[in-house]
Design an enzyme around this catalytic site. Sequence first.
Site, PDB file in Angstrom:
ATOM      1  N   GLU A  64       0.823  -1.214   0.000  1.00  0.00           N
ATOM      2  CA  GLU A  64       0.000   0.000   0.000  1.00  0.00           C
ATOM      3  C   GLU A  64       0.854   1.261   0.000  1.00  0.00           C
ATOM      4  O   GLU A  64       0.419   2.308  -0.497  1.00  0.00           O
ATOM      5  CB  GLU A  64      -0.980   0.005   1.179  1.00  0.00           C
ATOM      6  CG  GLU A  64      -0.381   0.231   2.553  1.00  0.00           C
ATOM      7  CD  GLU A  64       0.132  -1.036   3.207  1.00  0.00           C
ATOM      8  OE1 GLU A  64       0.448  -0.987   4.421  1.00  0.00           O
ATOM      9  OE2 GLU A  64       0.249  -2.075   2.521  1.00  0.00           O
ATOM     10  N   HIS A 113      -0.029 -11.496   6.039  1.00  0.00           N
ATOM     11  CA  HIS A 113      -1.268 -11.493   6.811  1.00  0.00           C
ATOM     12  C   HIS A 113      -1.839 -12.899   6.980  1.00  0.00           C
ATOM     13  O   HIS A 113      -2.072 -13.361   8.099  1.00  0.00           O
ATOM     14  CB  HIS A 113      -2.301 -10.570   6.158  1.00  0.00           C
ATOM     15  CG  HIS A 113      -1.987  -9.123   6.294  1.00  0.00           C
ATOM     16  ND1 HIS A 113      -1.520  -8.371   5.233  1.00  0.00           N
ATOM     17  CD2 HIS A 113      -2.062  -8.288   7.353  1.00  0.00           C
ATOM     18  CE1 HIS A 113      -1.316  -7.130   5.649  1.00  0.00           C
ATOM     19  NE2 HIS A 113      -1.643  -7.052   6.926  1.00  0.00           N
ATOM     20  N   ASP A 128      -4.657  -3.492   6.722  1.00  0.00           N
ATOM     21  CA  ASP A 128      -3.804  -2.325   6.971  1.00  0.00           C
ATOM     22  C   ASP A 128      -3.764  -1.327   5.823  1.00  0.00           C
ATOM     23  O   ASP A 128      -2.975  -0.386   5.846  1.00  0.00           O
ATOM     24  CB  ASP A 128      -2.380  -2.775   7.298  1.00  0.00           C
ATOM     25  CG  ASP A 128      -1.752  -3.617   6.190  1.00  0.00           C
ATOM     26  OD1 ASP A 128      -2.416  -3.844   5.158  1.00  0.00           O
ATOM     27  OD2 ASP A 128      -0.597  -4.048   6.356  1.00  0.00           O
ATOM     28  N   GLU A 138      -8.497  -6.470  11.685  1.00  0.00           N
ATOM     29  CA  GLU A 138      -7.233  -7.206  11.784  1.00  0.00           C
ATOM     30  C   GLU A 138      -6.930  -7.521  13.246  1.00  0.00           C
ATOM     31  O   GLU A 138      -6.478  -8.633  13.581  1.00  0.00           O
ATOM     32  CB  GLU A 138      -6.111  -6.376  11.160  1.00  0.00           C
ATOM     33  CG  GLU A 138      -4.788  -7.088  11.063  1.00  0.00           C
ATOM     34  CD  GLU A 138      -3.747  -6.306  10.264  1.00  0.00           C
ATOM     35  OE1 GLU A 138      -2.606  -6.187  10.761  1.00  0.00           O
ATOM     36  OE2 GLU A 138      -4.079  -5.823   9.164  1.00  0.00           O
TER      37      GLU A 138
END
Length: 256
Positions: free
Chosen positions: A121, A142, A151, A241
């Site tokens: 990202e 992840h 995230d 998360e």
Amino acid sequence: MSRFESYRDAFANARLTRSDSGVLEVKLHTDGGKLVFNGHTHEQFVDLFHQIGSDPENRVVILTGSGDAFMDAISPEGFDFFSPRGYDKIFREGKKVLMNILDIEVPLIAALNGPVLLHSEYALLADIVLATPETVFQDKPHFDFGIVPGDGVNLLWPEVIGSIRGRHFILTRQILDAQTAKDWGAVNEIVPAGQLLARAHEIAEGLAALPPLTSRYTRIALTQKLRRIVDEGAGYGLALEGISAAEVARSAAANG
């Protein structure tokens, strides 16, 4: 306001150099080699991007990596995903780092020198993305850790490459090669590794020649939608998360 001299040598995992024209090169590293991302860099990069964005003398920013990868290695050192206070720190830093990248109000070029297997990202918040033929994208850690990818990858990949492609990329841990990423709109140019930084600086110097307010406000104009997406979704994604991390911790304790 920040001044370059005050933060140039302040970050253990970022080598900063700036040209006379105001092009700031930010090279992420660990001990001079490939970056190993951990809880300490997670915290450090919040302030790194804040300082960069607060320095009015920065005219263009190039974000790149060291060694043979932009970011493909992670260590649990410095992370505490499994306690409320520990995850609160991750939650706050995770939200802030994305907004601090967007608060870099000058053109941002990502020069991806190799695989990007985590925190892709960061690159998707750049205005121009250059890759090498060796660059691949994947969201690996992840699901390896058994937690929700909340995230920012969950927000930005569907936005950049399309909703169905983006969700498939995340859910299947798809490995996306540089050419496919270019075809799908996540990469602008594929450049041989030995020419990557030269090409990034060539583009950056052209942008640095623009009137300062023109380049600055163009970056702002071009990122308004991304700012809304991050502002609305980052906290929620990181909260999900955290819930999944709590479940991983509960299961581990039950099986231990």
